[in-house]
Enzyme design. Structure first.
Site, PDB file in Angstrom:
ATOM      1  N   ASP A  71      42.605  41.269  21.837  1.00 15.41           N
ATOM      2  CA  ASP A  71      42.561  40.892  20.390  1.00 15.41           C
ATOM      3  C   ASP A  71      42.954  42.017  19.597  1.00 15.41           C
ATOM      4  O   ASP A  71      43.199  43.240  20.129  1.00 15.41           O
ATOM      5  CB  ASP A  71      41.290  40.392  19.849  1.00 15.41           C
ATOM      6  CG  ASP A  71      41.494  39.493  18.619  1.00 15.41           C
ATOM      7  OD1 ASP A  71      42.455  39.447  18.327  1.00 15.41           O
ATOM      8  OD2 ASP A  71      40.685  38.670  18.351  1.00 15.41           O
ATOM      9  N   ASP A 151      42.791  32.349  23.752  1.00 12.27           N
ATOM     10  CA  ASP A 151      41.352  32.278  23.524  1.00 12.27           C
ATOM     11  C   ASP A 151      41.172  31.087  22.469  1.00 12.27           C
ATOM     12  O   ASP A 151      42.544  30.740  22.417  1.00 12.27           O
ATOM     13  CB  ASP A 151      41.078  33.612  22.655  1.00 12.27           C
ATOM     14  CG  ASP A 151      39.634  33.648  22.781  1.00 12.27           C
ATOM     15  OD1 ASP A 151      38.805  33.045  22.949  1.00 12.27           O
ATOM     16  OD2 ASP A 151      39.162  35.046  22.473  1.00 12.27           O
ATOM     17  N   ASP A 212      30.813  35.921  27.107  1.00 11.91           N
ATOM     18  CA  ASP A 212      31.605  37.022  26.996  1.00 11.91           C
ATOM     19  C   ASP A 212      30.643  38.026  27.825  1.00 11.91           C
ATOM     20  O   ASP A 212      29.532  38.171  27.635  1.00 11.91           O
ATOM     21  CB  ASP A 212      31.912  37.785  25.825  1.00 11.91           C
ATOM     22  CG  ASP A 212      32.981  36.886  25.129  1.00 11.91           C
ATOM     23  OD1 ASP A 212      33.695  36.022  25.521  1.00 11.91           O
ATOM     24  OD2 ASP A 212      33.236  37.350  23.961  1.00 11.91           O
TER      25      ASP A 212
HETATM   26  C1  GLA Z   1      36.217  35.940  22.305  1.00 10.56           C
HETATM   27  C2  GLA Z   1      36.777  36.172  23.870  1.00 10.56           C
HETATM   28  C3  GLA Z   1      36.729  37.702  24.404  1.00 10.56           C
HETATM   29  C4  GLA Z   1      37.622  38.574  23.318  1.00 10.56           C
HETATM   30  C5  GLA Z   1      37.107  38.275  21.974  1.00 10.56           C
HETATM   31  C6  GLA Z   1      38.439  38.941  21.035  1.00 10.56           C
HETATM   32  O1  GLA Z   1      34.937  36.519  22.046  1.00 10.56           O
HETATM   33  O2  GLA Z   1      35.904  35.584  24.586  1.00 10.56           O
HETATM   34  O3  GLA Z   1      36.930  37.929  25.717  1.00 10.56           O
HETATM   35  O4  GLA Z   1      38.975  38.130  23.641  1.00 10.56           O
HETATM   36  O5  GLA Z   1      37.231  36.795  21.674  1.00 10.56           O
HETATM   37  O6  GLA Z   1      38.326  38.658  19.761  1.00 10.56           O
END
Ligand code: GLA
Length: 533
Positions: A71, A151, A212
């Site tokens: 991101d 995402d 995550d």
């Molecule tokens: C989510 C995804 C992460 C990452 C963040 C970026 O939480 O699961 O892996 O890409 O967004 O903002």
């Protein structure tokens, strides 16, 4: 007709084994302050330095091949080019543009992986691809993108249409682009309810299923438990041969060689080895979350272990699972995971097994003290012992601590209680208060403003044992080796081999959170085979 067939055949080669690469999110997150932090901010400088490190520090040679931008790479305002409506990199942090960065990777023989989302903005608040699938897929193809993580940080109602539209757009983009779909990660943790066939039909080559990963053992351990619990439901949906190539469950990034902001390792080396073993057995992508410019030799040895990588990249592409039942504390303490591997050239069956010392079962508690006899209480301030399954066995109000203790003591189902005399003030033993009687103290201390805890000392669980254990693998546990005679066992971490082992193998001294990682090869008795023929 011939060309069309050729195109499908080409496309189906995508991600035939779980992808191996490096991703920026775990360590560099959304650091965009290049004035303060020029070496680590999300910028073309960072990605070029990581690409150089991938090649110069041995990662590329070991098989790690893609640089994954996550991101916060985009120009935020205005969100798209006012004329073309295309996405763009942040002009200050990516002055040469995305195509040029892709060329840089490709010259090094690396793949270009980037990030968007099926929502109007990404999870970090940057422009994303909802309603722009066709344009964005074409733009990515023009830049030379080889892999896109998509995402989802908006309404889940959009996902069914959105991920399908992006899959179609990528297929029509004229470029082979691996498609990673985060959709299932946003639909709860029950893997038995997720439409995996739909993700495959939508052309997803992999998908994030769950939380995550964070830079600590609790996070890593909880992801392993999730895959342990749902392995059987997940296994049929992983494989190399879908209509659009391979399709894999993504457990999230590797913490191996990863560091906290203070420079401490995210997890211990034993825990790093466990992650490598479980990720390889589970056919999860191996996408590192470290800083490739600065990885210790010990962590590199784990990441570069050719046998571990061969398990991950086994051409048969059969996902492995936890074979031990997770429903009892004893079975959870010592776990066996295994993956069927492709046979040797001369037809002997092979498997990989991980004997994982999860630990965590504290010694059994003595029975509750007899009614009316409570020799010792433990008082905890601003926190109380929570009960696991037995939960609350009653509630009270208008009692002093001594009165609640007397009531709990009279009840052999009560292990203790939470006590509040309100509003975040310190509890005074004389004041009357309210609270909950607890059936056990197994769920650990829970912090709560305004609450204290009073627990029968005998009912507080002891610390789980931390000593290494000897772990025995009974070969009958592994279905794919059914009926095998003697087995050659290779310890992937030490490189040692024990030939012709019968029935079971014991790995000695497996540390807490550590794993014995074994390569098992059937020793065929050639004479017996000839006789049978
Ligand atoms: C989510 C995804 C992460 C990452 C963040 C970026 O939480 O699961 O892996 O890409 O967004 O903002």
């Amino acid at each position: 007709m011939f060309l069309a067939l050729l195109a499908t055949a080409e496309a189906s080669k995508l991600a035939r084994t779980p992808p191996m690469g490096w991703m920026s999110w775990e360590i560099f997150r959304c650091d965009i302050d290049c004035d303060k932090d020029p070496h680590n901010c999300i910028s073309e400088r960072l990605y070029k330095e990581q690409a150089d490190a991938m090649v110069n520090n041995g990662f590329a040679k070991a098989g790690y091949a893609s640089i994954h931008m996550d991101d916060c790479w985009e120009q935020k305002v205005p969100p798209r080019d006012p004329t073309t409506k295309k996405l763009r990199g942040d002009s200050k942090r990516f002055p040469s543009g995305m195509k040029s960065l892709g060329d840089y990777y490709h010259k090094l023989n690396l793949s270009f992986a980037t990030y968007t989302a099926e929502s109007s903005s990404t999870c970090g608040g940057y422009p994303a691809s909802a309603e722009h699938e066709a344009l964005d897929a074409t733009t990515f193809a023009e830049w030379g993108v080889d892999y896109i993580k998509v995402d989802g940080c908006g309404p889940t109602s959009y996902y069914a249409g959105g991920y399908k539209a992006m899959g179609k757009a990528l297929q029509e983009s004229g470029r082979d682009i691996v498609y990673s779909c985060s959709w299932p990660a946003y639909t709860g943790s029950d893997e038995t309810t997720k439409p995996f066939q739909t993700y495959i039909d939508d052309a997803c080559n992999l998908w994030r299923n769950y939380n995550d990963i964070q830079c600590n053992w609790d996070s890593l351990g909880s992801i392993i438990e999730h895959w342990g619990k749902y392995g059987k439901a997940l296994q049929p949906w992983a494989g190399p041969d879908g209509p659009y190539g391979g399709h894999w469950h993504d457990m999230d990034m590797l913490l191996i060689g990863g560091l906290t902001a203070d420079g401490a390792p995210c997890v211990s080396l034993d825990e790093e080895r466990t992650q490598m073993a479980i990720w390889a057995i589970s056919a999860s992508p191996l996408i590192m979350g470290n800083d490739m410019r600065n990885v210790s030799a010990a962590s590199k040895a784990i990441l570069f272990n050719e046998h571990a990588i061969a398990v991950s990249q086994d051409p048969a592409g059969i996902m492995g699972i936890r074979l031990t039942d997770g429903s009892t504390p004893a079975a959870l303490t010592q776990q066996v995971w295994a993956r069927e591997l492709s046979p040797t050239k001369d037809g002997r069956r092979r498997a990989a097994a991980a004997l994982y010392h999860h630990g965590g079962a504290p010694p059994p508690l003595p029975p509750m003290p007899p009614a009316g006899q409570c020799p010792q209480w433990t008082h905890t301030q601003h926190e109380y012992y929570e009960a696991c399954d037995a939960d609350n066995v009653g509630t009270f109000s208008g009692l002093t601590v001594a009165e609640a203790q007397a009531a709990c003591c009279a009840d052999t189902k009560c292990a203790g209680f939470s006590f509040s005399n309100g509003g975040g003030r310190d509890n005074k033993d004389s004041a009357k208060g309210s609270g909950y009687y607890k059936g056990n103290a197994d769920c650990g201390l829970t912090k709560a403003t305004g609450y204290d805890g009073y627990t029968k000392t005998s009912q507080i669980p002891g610390a789980p044992p931390t000593a290494p254990v000897d772990m025995t693998l009974d070969f009958v546990l592994i279905p794919s080796l059914a009926g095998a005679g003697a087995i050659d066992v290779m310890d992937i971490w030490t490189g040692g081999t024990t030939s012709g082992v019968d029935r079971s193998y014991t790995a000695s001294g497996v540390p807490l959170h550590g794993t014995a990682f074994l390569l098992l090869t059937e020793v065929k008795d050639k004479d017996a085979a000839v006789e049978a023929a």
